[in-house]
Design a protein around this motif. Structure first.
Motif: not given
Length: 237
Positions: A17-27, A34-46
């Protein structure tokens, strides 16, 4: 690429189950290195739930089996892209203790039950429908609960290279932070995925890890069983 296959196992009854989130939330939650990996500008929490079946050192005929539930994100690290785990809840007291003591992996003991529920239009075995229930019992950490039923609904497919599905599931490295940054490597064939229907009755993993619950519905995938090899956990470089 694995230096050697130290452990072998089969993963089954997989739910992603994958949710897109703001990369700043993860960073702000990631350790140094470690740094955030994104897909088309979104980070993900799964949220990922599955059963680790027949876990054994290579060449050993008898293995252990237990369910696991994790919350993870996707990162760039010193050894390349990978997954970063916020929690790894498991119904295995010995394995949890060893992983926490030796490698600082965020494993927590939990009571879990994975079953095939009887459905209204079928008698006996529930077929491909899976109910996964977890209640964290580890002392001194936030409580976490998860209760969901899921089943595949679509045709089987493999993630296309470069696609969002590939970004989210075709990961063969993970990182963990303790006194230093660790990394682990795994190997398996590409996942066979299906779209899935889910009924989530309870999920407190986000709150337990200090996140607000993401908005919107997740991308949901059911994963067919897959054989996995794993190397020893080592210091990241």
């Amino acid at each position: 690429m694995l230096e050697r296959r130290w452990l072998e196992m089969t993963w089954r009854d997989g739910l992603f189950c994958h949710w897109p989130v703001d990369p700043a939330v993860v960073a702000e939650t990631l350790p140094d290195g470690l740094s955030v990996a994104t897909y088309e500008g979104d980070a993900y929490l799964s949220v990922v739930a599955f059963v680790m079946d027949d876990i054994r050192p290579r060449g050993t005929p008898i293995g252990l089996s237990f369910p696991e539930l994790n919350l993870r994100t996707y990162v760039e690290g010193p050894n390349g892209p990978g997954v970063y785990f916020y929690n790894l809840d498991a119904d295995d007291r010995i394995g949890v203790s060893v992983a926490r003591r030796l490698f600082a992996l965020p494993y927590y003991r939990a009571e879990m039950d994975v079953s095939r529920p009887v459905t209204a239009d079928r008698s006996g075995d529930g077929g491909d429908s899976v109910r996964f229930v977890s209640r964290r019992t580890h002392p001194g950490v936030p409580h976490a609960r998860f209760d969901a039923t899921y089943e595949p609904t679509g045709e089987a497919f493999a993630a296309e290279p470069g696609s969002l599905d590939a970004f989210l599931v075709e990961n063969y490295r993970f990182y963990a932070a303790g006194k230093r940054l660790y990394r682990g490597e795994i190997a398996h064939e590409p996942w066979t995925l299906r779209e899935a229907a889910t009924e989530v009755r309870e999920n407190t993993l986000f709150e337990a890890n200090g996140f607000d619950r993401p908005d919107g519905d997740p991308i949901v995938r059911y994963a067919e069983p897959i054989d996995v090899g794993a190397d020893r956990i080592r210091s990241a470089r």
